[in-house]
Design a protein around this motif. Structure first.
Motif, PDB file in Angstrom:
ATOM      1  N   ILE A 134       0.807  -0.996   0.027  1.00  0.00           N
ATOM      2  CA  ILE A 134      -0.078   0.038  -0.086  1.00  0.00           C
ATOM      3  C   ILE A 134       1.005   1.388   0.122  1.00  0.00           C
ATOM      4  O   ILE A 134       1.665   1.469   1.165  1.00  0.00           O
ATOM      5  N   ASP A 135       0.843   1.884  -1.028  1.00  0.00           N
ATOM      6  CA  ASP A 135       1.754   3.219  -1.307  1.00  0.00           C
ATOM      7  C   ASP A 135       1.125   4.264  -1.910  1.00  0.00           C
ATOM      8  O   ASP A 135       1.686   5.099  -2.601  1.00  0.00           O
ATOM      9  N   ASN A 136      -0.306   4.168  -1.983  1.00  0.00           N
ATOM     10  CA  ASN A 136      -0.965   5.385  -2.617  1.00  0.00           C
ATOM     11  C   ASN A 136      -2.423   5.708  -1.608  1.00  0.00           C
ATOM     12  O   ASN A 136      -2.929   4.687  -1.395  1.00  0.00           O
ATOM     13  N   PRO A 137      -2.204   7.009  -1.197  1.00  0.00           N
ATOM     14  CA  PRO A 137      -3.469   7.390  -0.256  1.00  0.00           C
ATOM     15  C   PRO A 137      -4.742   6.914  -0.822  1.00  0.00           C
ATOM     16  O   PRO A 137      -5.684   6.700  -0.253  1.00  0.00           O
ATOM     17  N   LYS A 138      -5.164   7.175  -2.302  1.00  0.00           N
ATOM     18  CA  LYS A 138      -6.434   6.862  -2.600  1.00  0.00           C
ATOM     19  C   LYS A 138      -6.746   5.246  -2.694  1.00  0.00           C
ATOM     20  O   LYS A 138      -7.957   5.009  -2.460  1.00  0.00           O
ATOM     21  N   LEU A 139      -5.729   4.449  -3.145  1.00  0.00           N
ATOM     22  CA  LEU A 139      -5.893   2.856  -2.789  1.00  0.00           C
ATOM     23  C   LEU A 139      -6.069   2.454  -1.354  1.00  0.00           C
ATOM     24  O   LEU A 139      -6.935   1.877  -1.227  1.00  0.00           O
ATOM     25  N   ALA A 140      -5.430   3.150  -0.770  1.00  0.00           N
ATOM     26  CA  ALA A 140      -5.556   2.916   0.908  1.00  0.00           C
ATOM     27  C   ALA A 140      -6.989   3.428   1.345  1.00  0.00           C
ATOM     28  O   ALA A 140      -7.813   2.552   2.102  1.00  0.00           O
ATOM     29  N   ARG A 141      -7.515   4.687   0.961  1.00  0.00           N
ATOM     30  CA  ARG A 141      -8.712   4.903   1.283  1.00  0.00           C
ATOM     31  C   ARG A 141     -10.134   3.856   0.786  1.00  0.00           C
ATOM     32  O   ARG A 141     -10.837   3.642   1.346  1.00  0.00           O
ATOM     33  N   PHE A 142      -9.755   3.583  -0.475  1.00  0.00           N
ATOM     34  CA  PHE A 142     -10.872   2.874  -1.100  1.00  0.00           C
ATOM     35  C   PHE A 142     -10.840   1.379  -0.484  1.00  0.00           C
ATOM     36  O   PHE A 142     -11.876   1.005  -0.207  1.00  0.00           O
ATOM     37  N   LEU A 143      -9.733   0.647  -0.203  1.00  0.00           N
ATOM     38  CA  LEU A 143      -9.698  -0.533   0.492  1.00  0.00           C
ATOM     39  C   LEU A 143     -10.096  -0.376   1.873  1.00  0.00           C
ATOM     40  O   LEU A 143     -10.771  -1.442   2.330  1.00  0.00           O
ATOM     41  N   TYR A 144      -9.962   0.728   2.550  1.00  0.00           N
ATOM     42  CA  TYR A 144     -10.533   0.876   3.897  1.00  0.00           C
ATOM     43  C   TYR A 144     -11.843   0.803   4.100  1.00  0.00           C
ATOM     44  O   TYR A 144     -12.500   0.425   4.768  1.00  0.00           O
ATOM     45  N   LYS A 145     -12.388   1.573   2.867  1.00  0.00           N
ATOM     46  CA  LYS A 145     -13.799   1.645   2.866  1.00  0.00           C
ATOM     47  C   LYS A 145     -14.693   0.469   2.371  1.00  0.00           C
ATOM     48  O   LYS A 145     -15.718   0.171   2.419  1.00  0.00           O
ATOM     49  N   ALA A 146     -13.666  -0.089   1.433  1.00  0.00           N
ATOM     50  CA  ALA A 146     -14.381  -1.258   0.711  1.00  0.00           C
ATOM     51  C   ALA A 146     -14.659  -2.634   1.461  1.00  0.00           C
ATOM     52  O   ALA A 146     -15.447  -3.446   1.328  1.00  0.00           O
ATOM     53  N   ILE A 147     -13.545  -2.596   2.431  1.00  0.00           N
ATOM     54  CA  ILE A 147     -13.411  -4.108   3.200  1.00  0.00           C
ATOM     55  C   ILE A 147     -13.944  -3.765   4.645  1.00  0.00           C
ATOM     56  O   ILE A 147     -13.657  -2.905   5.146  1.00  0.00           O
ATOM     57  N   PRO A 148     -15.235  -4.616   4.729  1.00  0.00           N
ATOM     58  CA  PRO A 148     -15.819  -3.985   6.056  1.00  0.00           C
ATOM     59  C   PRO A 148     -14.835  -4.397   7.566  1.00  0.00           C
ATOM     60  O   PRO A 148     -14.213  -5.349   7.192  1.00  0.00           O
ATOM     61  N   GLY A 149     -15.211  -3.783   8.347  1.00  0.00           N
ATOM     62  CA  GLY A 149     -14.249  -3.998   9.725  1.00  0.00           C
ATOM     63  C   GLY A 149     -14.797  -5.088  10.322  1.00  0.00           C
ATOM     64  O   GLY A 149     -14.165  -5.719  11.187  1.00  0.00           O
ATOM     65  N   GLN A 150     -16.181  -5.427  10.360  1.00  0.00           N
ATOM     66  CA  GLN A 150     -16.738  -6.818  10.983  1.00  0.00           C
ATOM     67  C   GLN A 150     -17.941  -7.127   9.877  1.00  0.00           C
ATOM     68  O   GLN A 150     -17.868  -6.691   8.833  1.00  0.00           O
ATOM     69  N   CYS A 151     -18.002  -8.382  10.434  1.00  0.00           N
ATOM     70  CA  CYS A 151     -18.770  -9.141   9.312  1.00  0.00           C
ATOM     71  C   CYS A 151     -20.133  -8.441   9.290  1.00  0.00           C
ATOM     72  O   CYS A 151     -20.992  -8.591  10.156  1.00  0.00           O
ATOM     73  N   PRO A 152     -20.428  -8.499   8.120  1.00  0.00           N
ATOM     74  CA  PRO A 152     -22.060  -7.515   7.758  1.00  0.00           C
ATOM     75  C   PRO A 152     -22.983  -8.619   7.762  1.00  0.00           C
ATOM     76  O   PRO A 152     -24.119  -8.303   7.947  1.00  0.00           O
ATOM     77  N   PHE A 153     -22.878 -10.058   8.129  1.00  0.00           N
ATOM     78  CA  PHE A 153     -23.681 -10.857   7.924  1.00  0.00           C
ATOM     79  C   PHE A 153     -24.207 -11.575   9.278  1.00  0.00           C
ATOM     80  O   PHE A 153     -25.358 -12.021   9.452  1.00  0.00           O
ATOM     81  N   GLU A 154     -23.615 -11.040  10.466  1.00  0.00           N
ATOM     82  CA  GLU A 154     -23.857 -11.318  11.577  1.00  0.00           C
ATOM     83  C   GLU A 154     -24.992 -10.620  12.185  1.00  0.00           C
ATOM     84  O   GLU A 154     -25.024  -9.589  12.251  1.00  0.00           O
ATOM     85  N   ARG A 155     -26.251 -11.267  12.619  1.00  0.00           N
ATOM     86  CA  ARG A 155     -27.515 -10.520  12.896  1.00  0.00           C
ATOM     87  C   ARG A 155     -28.226 -11.526  14.038  1.00  0.00           C
ATOM     88  O   ARG A 155     -27.949 -12.544  14.098  1.00  0.00           O
TER      89      ARG A 155
END
Length: 103
Positions: free
Chosen positions: A38-59
């Protein structure tokens, strides 16, 4: 008892496999994701937003204020789960350490 090293406690002599399942087809993708720099701020922001921090299916299924069922997190069934979480972590570290952003 031959699987354990004498005098070292209860540590097995064989090294643990790096991945719990043997998906030989996915190993090149795993290595590519693990080696992605990771050496690009745009790529890092995109990955941070695209990959969820916790499982979105747990309910919890709640009806009339009572918990009827719990749907467990299914993310651990994803064979690339560890690599994606590591990629998100590296993105966050890049944004905080290099770019000086607060997340």
């Amino acid at each position: 008892m031959s699987d354990f090293v004498f005098g070292k406690g209860l540590y097995p002599t064989q090294a643990a496999k790096p991945y719990p399942f043997n998906f030989s087809i996915l190993n090149p993708i795993r290595h590519w994701l693990d080696g992605l720099q990771i050496d690009n701020p745009k790529l890092a922001r995109f990955l941070y937003k695209a990959i969820p921090g916790q499982c979105p299916f747990e309910r919890d299924v709640i009806l009339f204020g009572r918990k009827l069922a719990h749907i467990p997190p299914l993310c651990k069934l994803n064979p690339l789960y560890e690599q994606l979480v590591g990629l998100r972590f590296r993105s966050i570290c890049y944004l905080v350490d290099v770019c000086g952003e607060s997340i």
